[in-house]
Every structure is written in structure tokens, then in C-alpha cells.
Design an enzyme around this catalytic site. Structure first.
Site, PDB file in Angstrom:
ATOM      1  N   SER A 598       0.816  -1.240  -0.011  1.00 24.88           N
ATOM      2  CA  SER A 598       0.097   0.062  -0.144  1.00 24.88           C
ATOM      3  C   SER A 598       0.745   1.349   0.003  1.00 24.88           C
ATOM      4  O   SER A 598       2.072   1.408   0.717  1.00 24.88           O
ATOM      5  CB  SER A 598      -0.876   0.003   1.085  1.00 24.88           C
ATOM      6  OG  SER A 598      -1.582   1.169   1.245  1.00 24.88           O
ATOM      7  N   TYR A 611      -2.738  -1.089  10.155  1.00 27.95           N
ATOM      8  CA  TYR A 611      -2.891  -0.977   8.799  1.00 27.95           C
ATOM      9  C   TYR A 611      -1.421  -0.757   8.045  1.00 27.95           C
ATOM     10  O   TYR A 611      -0.708  -1.376   7.372  1.00 27.95           O
ATOM     11  CB  TYR A 611      -4.012  -0.403   8.102  1.00 27.95           C
ATOM     12  CG  TYR A 611      -3.999  -0.740   6.425  1.00 27.95           C
ATOM     13  CD1 TYR A 611      -4.682  -1.981   5.976  1.00 27.95           C
ATOM     14  CD2 TYR A 611      -3.744   0.430   5.423  1.00 27.95           C
ATOM     15  CE1 TYR A 611      -4.601  -2.076   4.686  1.00 27.95           C
ATOM     16  CE2 TYR A 611      -3.716   0.102   4.053  1.00 27.95           C
ATOM     17  CZ  TYR A 611      -4.218  -0.973   3.592  1.00 27.95           C
ATOM     18  OH  TYR A 611      -4.304  -1.163   2.468  1.00 27.95           O
TER      19      TYR A 611
END
Ligand SMILES: [Zn+2]
Length: 730
Positions: A598, A611
Site C-alpha cells: 500500500s 494497517y
């Protein structure tokens, strides 16, 4: 009263007068063809052809003319549609005989014979683009309205027996004649025509080493005659069945399914690597009682060496299979692998010797010398092809060849095609021209690509993207239903192909769905084992599975959700790589792994600790795995940002909380898609390219990183984030 269907024990009687009555003459031919092709005992996939001579209006003159409708080149009777049939003006086709007779040198395998094939196009009726096959003269030159040419197991068994002519006489008496083996073409058509001239009462012919041809002036009568002749041959053979003495009796015992699969899982990647050094192959495992009876038998080595007889079969199965003499009860898998290695060396040398001995001055170059069929006692048959459909066809053909050998050995002695004749089919210039006309293979045509997370979002888009490049796609997902949905979409789009073979999951098409929980090593292992059983190995893996647990306003989530985030986003890809490594190393074939990380991995900010840090770990995992798996596997990361379109990472509550966070006006009554679009537009404005980032953008890079277009790139993270300067890697 005995019905028609009950008269046949060895073939399926499928004719329905009501259906036939509702069809036009060409559709009746299609109907008859589908019915014949749907029974493997009548003909094999892609084998045989049918024809009808039909009176039609000539568009040029308005007069009634006879048109020869005959199954065209390629295609398959079971699945044929009207488009698979060529149509020729019968009188013009028949006039070609003069042209043929004018040639100075004529006869089987002469130049004029091959050049006749190009002439068939000049006789086309009705602008039909379907190409005529080399079997067209077999239909055109026979003066009956309907002709069926089949490859039935029971008749090939007669045609492949040592005393085939005598057997034909004994079984069919005056009804059916016999012609010796001859390569199909114009000359064979003339031979048959002559035969019929001498004996006008003949209803058909057994074609030596090849099959059956028969005819009638009524289509239903032709269909029933085909079935009756095959039934007659099958009954004759059944009465002489050798029972336990078949194939000289059993020498080895079969393994049970669990033992067998455990060996296949270990063996197949190794074997795939051994035969795929030149070209990658896709495998099909075929295990049935008749196959086991053959591979376990005393006579298997002798019969396997003779090879397959029907030319249609052996184009796929090669002149012979590789049989490995291994005792499943007393010898180890390691011993089996050693025997396979030695067997392959011998096989390739034999193949090269066959090529050298039989080649002509103008023969095409030698093709891949590896076997496409491998026979192992206790285990069964493994077939290889350039894609799943072809490997299923190969497995089907050899299992039919086994039936032919069983039947032939029951009534006589099995005989193969002479090697030179086999070569002249395999390396026929017309076949070579057909191969050259085929579109080039797609990049992933021989690859098995596992997409983990294929049930939704980027994974689903990536599955579609690699499938478009010809990949066999394993749609793996925590949700089996979602994975199935994607796999079904792919099968709908690309079709399952032809070929009726494959045991269990190995009977699959170009896509399968499997459940996987990447937080559990056992689940990953079991998923990959199923991939090996389905296709024979594993190539590229693309991992898109990930989790974003919505944190509170300060960015916190419960401790167990923190652990779960790491288990899915960081540890999961590691476990997948670690389990796949064993298969990749056994194969020894270059491949790739793509892990989705990401843009968040590179940007420190408030609001999503778990995350972001788990994705940072994934970024570094990419680099470490690139070193660990070198030089066999390239490992790269795909770093998306803010793809909201169709993403399971953006459920409605996350979309709403983001819209509120950024003060974007919205109405609670709006649909999730509308809200997602608003958020996507907002995110786009923060990027350098100012455009929303789509699933297709992500899928494209997942595909490119997997493909050879990036063959020199490993250990890298490629951002697909529209351009976020704060996420630039340095
Ligand atoms: Zn044929």
C-alpha cells in the site's frame, strides 16, 4: 416391444424424430453430428466427420443445385454448430477429379494430392467461410446422400489388429468392406469410390489403422447404420473379453486415492519441470479402472512401446507414451523420480532417432521431443498439453487408445501404425501449415496463475487481466462463493475447451475456485496441493488479499484486530511464499510473485497504525523474499492507494467516515457506489495525475509485474496511486 434404444448396449441411441422433424436439412446434419459426437465410444473429441448432400437454391442462377455440407477443418462433432460445416457445390467438387487425373504424378502423398485441398475453396457454396477438411473427398466421392466417418473404439480395435481384413469379413460379412491404411486425402476418396463401384451393395468400409465410414440415402438411416455397425463390432469383442487375463494379467496393485494423491502432489511439479525445459506444459491426471488395469498389467510395457494407432489420437499423444516400470507397493517415490528422469532421457533420444530416420528433405524442424503421455503403475496416466483443453484431449485420446488395445488384444494382436506413416502424419506439411496459421500463443497460455483474493476488488480484476493473456487462473479467496463467482465469469468468457478427461479436480477448465485462509499454513498448503492436482504445477502468484480494520478517531483498533491485520497483510504473504517455494523449487521454472502492499506503507500519518505498519512490513517482505527466492522467482510489490471502486476495503461505514473526515457533503440516503465515487473524486484531486484510480489500473500493473515484460525487475515496489509525492520511495 423392444425400442430402438434398447437394441444398443454399447452405444447411446439419441435420435428423436420429433426434434429432427423441426429442423432444416443442415440443422439435421448438425443434430446427427452432435448426437454421434456425444458418445466417446462412437468417436473421440475432434475426431470423425459427417456430411449431407442437400438440394439448395443457387444464389447465382436461382436453380436447384446439390450442395455437399461436410464438417469442416478443426472443430468437434459433439460441440459443432452450423458454422463448423463447410458447403461446396457438389458438381464443382466432383469436377476436381479431372484436375487430379491430369497430374503427371498422382497418388497418396504426392504433390497434387496436397494441392487439391486448396482447390476445395474454389467450390464454396454460399460464401461460407468454414474451411474444408482433408477428409472432404471421403464424403464427396461417395455417391450417397449421407456419410458418417467415425473413430469408434470397437472398430479401430478391428482396424488396428494384425488380421484386420479377415476380422472385418467375419464380423460384418458382405455388409462392410475393408481398405488398407492410407493417409486421408483425395486418393483415399478415389479408392473408396472404386471399392463401391466394384461392390455397389456395400454399406460401409473399415479403414485400416483408422476407423469406420458408412453411408445411406436417408440421414436417420445413416445414423442408425453407424450405431448398428459399431454395436455389432462391440458385441463381437465383448464375447471374447479376456477378463482377468486382459493385458496378460495384473503385475502391480493400485494405490488408494489418498496415497495416490499424496504421490501426485509430490511428483507432478518435479515432472512438469523435467518436461518443460523447452516449453511449459499443463497437466491432466486421469485415473480410471480401465487405465489402472492397463498400467498395472504385464503387457503394458510391450503395448505402450507399439504406440497409438489412430492418426487422430497420436497427433496429440505422440507416437508412443513414456511407461515407467515402478512397483507402487515396494518402491519409493524417490526411486520413481529417478526412473522417470532416466526414462525421459531415453524417450527424447528415441524421438530424435525416429525423427532422423523418417524425415524428408522438406520436413519441418523437429518438435518438442518430450512425451505428452506418462504411464505409471498404481497411479494412472498423466497427460501434458500446451493448455488445459489440449492436455484433457491428450488424456482422453490415450485412454481411448487403451480401450482399443484391450479390444484388439481380445480378438487378435494389436498393431501400431508403421513409424514412417506416423511420421508422415505428424510432420505433414499441411499440418505444419495449419500450425503456422494459428494465432501466436498468448503470453500466459502455458501458465498457472494463482490469484489470492480473487473474489473481489483488485484480485478479481487481476484474475480477469491475466486470463485475457491466456492464463489458467486459480481464483483463491477466503470466501469460496466469491472465488466461484470470479471463476465462473472466466469460464463463461473463455469456455472450458474440448476434451473429455481428467479425474476429480484435474477434469477442470481454464479457471478453478479454491478456498484459502492465508493466516493458516495448512489452508495455504491444501490450496496449493489442489492447484497441483488440477494443472500439474504452479507458476505466478498474485496476492491481493488484505484487511483494513476501521480504527477509532485516534487510529486505534482492539489488540486482536491488530494481530489479525498483521496475520493477513504481512505474515500471510510470507506463508504463501514459503509453501509455494517447495513447488517452485521442484519445478525449477522461472516465475514471479506479486504482493499487494500500500502507499500507506511509506507515509507516516495519524489514524491507521495497524494497517500502515503491517503494509510497511509487507514492503520489506517483498525485498527479503526477492533475495530468498532468487534466481527462480521475481518478487515485487504493488502499492495501490485509495482505490475505492468495488473495493472490499471500503465498506459503506469506512466511506462515510472518510467523507465526514474530509468534510465532503453527502446524503445518508445515497447508494454506496455514489458515495464511493464522491470519495474517489476527492482522492483524485490530492494526486499529481488528478484522475480517479481504478481497479483496472491496479490489475494492469499486477499483470505487468508477473509478465516477462518486467523480467529484469525484482525486489521493487511499484506504486499505483495516481502520484502521491509523500509516498515516493527513497
Ligand atoms: Zn478419421
Amino acid at each position: 416391444m423392444v425400442t430402438k434404444a434398447e437394441k444398443f448396449e454399447h452405444v447411446d441411441y439419441l435420435w428423436d424424430d420429433q426434434i429432427a422433424a423441426s429442423l432444416d436439412p443442415v440443422e439435421r446434419l448438425r443434430y446427427r453430428s452432435n448426437a454421434l459426437g456425444s458418445d466417446q465410444r462412437i468417436t473421440n473429441t475432434g475426431g470423425g466427420n459427417t456430411s449431407s448432400k442437400i438440394g439448395m437454391t443457387d444464389p447465382l442462377t436461382g436453380e436447384e443445385v446439390d450442395v455437399l455440407w461436410v464438417k469442416g477443418s478443426g472443430g468437434d462433432l459433439r460441440t459443432s454448430t452450423r458454422a463448423n460445416f463447410a458447403s461446396l457445390y457438389l458438381d464443382r467438387f466432383l469436377s476436381l477429379e479431372n484436375l487430379y487425373n491430369q497430374a503427371e504424378v498422382k497418388g497418396v502423398k504426392t504433390g497434387i494430392e496436397d494441392s487439391m485441398v486448396d482447390m476445395y475453396r474454389h467450390t464454396t457454396y454460399g460464401l461460407n467461410p468454414a474451411a474444408s477438411s482433408i477428409d472432404t473427398p471421403l464424403h464427396g466421392l461417395i455417391p450417397f446422400r449421407h456419410v458418417d466417418h467415425m473413430h469408434p473404439v470397437s472398430v479401430i480395435a478391428i482396424a488396428a489388429s494384425k488380421d484386420q481384413e479377415r476380422l472385418t469379413q467375419q464380423i460384418f460379412e458382405e455388409e462392410v468392406g475393408w481398405v488398407p491404411w492410407q493417409r486421408p486425402g483425395f486418393d483415399l476418396g478415389l479408392v473408396m469410390k472404386e471399392k463401391l463401384k466394384q461392390d455397389p451393395d456395400l454399406k460401409g468400409l473399415v479403414m485400416g489403422q483408422h476407423g469406420l465410414i458408412n453411408w445411406a440415402d436417408d440421414d436417420k438411416a445413416c445414423y442408425e447404420l453407424t450405431l448398428a455397425l459399431i454395436e455389432k463390432a462391440a458385441r463381437f469383442i465383448a464375447q471374447r473379453d479376456k477378463g482377468e487375463k486382459t493385458f496378460g494379467g495384473q503385475k502391480y496393485q493400485s494405490l488408494d486415492e489418498e496415497e495416490r494423491n499424496a504421490i501426485f502432489v509430490h511428483l507432478l511439479p518435479k515432472l512438469r519441470g523435467l518436461i518443460s525445459q523447452k516449453n511449459r506444459f499443463i497437466g491432466t491426471v486421469h485415473v480410471s479402472e480401465p487405465v489402472l488395469q492397463f498400467v498395472n498389467s504385464v503387457d503394458a510395457p510391450r503395448l505402450a512401446e507399439i504406440g497409438t494407432s489412430c492418426p487422430d489420437h497420436f497427433l496429440r499423444t505422440k507416437i508412443k507414451p513414456l511407461y515407467v516400470d515402478w512397483n507402487p507397493r515396494t518402491e519409493s517415490v524417490e526411486a520413481l523420480i529417478e526412473k522417470l528422469e532416466a526414462g525421459l532421457v531415453r524417450y527424447r533420444a528415441d524421438y530424435a532417432a525416429y525423427y532422423e530416420a523418417c524425415k524428408h528433405d522438406d520436413s519441418p524442424a523437429m518438435r518438442d521431443p518430450n512425451p505428452t503421455v506418462i504411464l505409471i503403475p498404481g497411479l494412472g496416466l498423466i497427460a501434458w498439453g500446451r493448455n488445459k483443453s489440449e492436455s484433457r484431449v491428450t488424456a482422453e485420446f490415450y485412454s481411448l487408445a487403451i480401450e482399443v488395445m484391450r479390444c484388439s488384444e481380445a480378438i487378435s494382436e494389436y498393431q501400431g501404425l508403421p513409424r514412417q506413416e506416423a511420421f508422415d502424419i505428424e510432420y505433414w506439411l499441411l499440418e505444419e501449415a495449419k500450425l503456422k496459421r494459428m494465432p501466436p500463443e498468448k503470453e500466459f497460455a502455458r501458465n498457472v496463475v494463482v490469484v489470492i483474493g480473487a473474489g473481489s476488488g483488485i484480485g478479481k480484476a487481476a484474475a480477469h487481466r491475466v486470463a485475457a493473456e491466456g492464463a489458467h487462473v486459480v481464483c483463491a479467496d477466503l470466501s469460496l462463493d466469491a472465488a466461484r463467482q470470479t471463476a465462473e465469469e472466466l469460464i463463461q468468457k473463455y469456455g472450458v475447451g474440448i476434451g473429455v478427461a481428467g479425474t476429480g479436480i484435474s477434469g477442470c477448465g481454464p479457471a478453478i475456485a479454491l478456498p484459502v485462509d492465508i493466516t493458516k499454513r495448512e489452508s495455504i498448503k491444501s490450496m496449493l496441493e489442489n492447484v497441483v492436482l488440477a494443472y500439474g504445477g504452479v507458476d505466478n502468484i498474485i496476492i491481493t488479499a488484505g484487511i483494513f480494520v476501521s480504527p477509532d478517531k485516534q487510529g486505534y483498533i482492539p489488540d486482536d484486530k491488530w494481530a489479525l491485520t498483521y496475520a493477513i497483510n504481512a505474515t500471510g504473504p510470507y506463508l504463501v511464499a514459503d509453501e509455494a517455494k517447495k513447488i517452485w523449487q521442484a519445478q525449477g521454472l522461472r516465475t514471479s510473485l506479486v504482493i499487494t502492499t500500500s502507499a500507506n506503507a511509506a507515509v507516516a500519518k495519524q489514524g491507521s497504525f495497524a494497517y500502515d505498519t503491517s503494509k510497511a512490513a509487507a514492503n520489506h517482505l517483498v525485498r527479503e523474499l526477492a533475495i530468498e527466492l532468487s534466481p527462480l522467482v521475481r518478487v515485487n510489490g504493488l502499492a495501490p492507494a485509495t482505490v475505492v471502486e468495488g473495493s472490499s476495503m471500503f465498506p459503506r461505514d469506512r466511506v462515510i467516515s472518510s467523507l465526514s473526515k474530509y468534510n465532503i457533503p453527502f446524503d445518508e440516503s445515497e447508494s454506496t457506489e455514489v458515495l464511493r465515487d464522491k470519495l474517489a473524486v476527492f482522492y483524485a484531486q490530492r494526486t499529481l495525475t488528478k484522475s480517479p484510480i481504478t481497479l483496472a489500473d491496479q490489475a494492469e500493473v499486477a499483470y505487468l509485474l508477473s509478465s516477462n515484460k518486467f523480467s529484469k525487475t525484482t525486489g521493487q515496489i511499484i506504486s499505483v496511486d495516481g502520484g502521491l509525492h509523500e509516498a515516493f520511495l527513497r
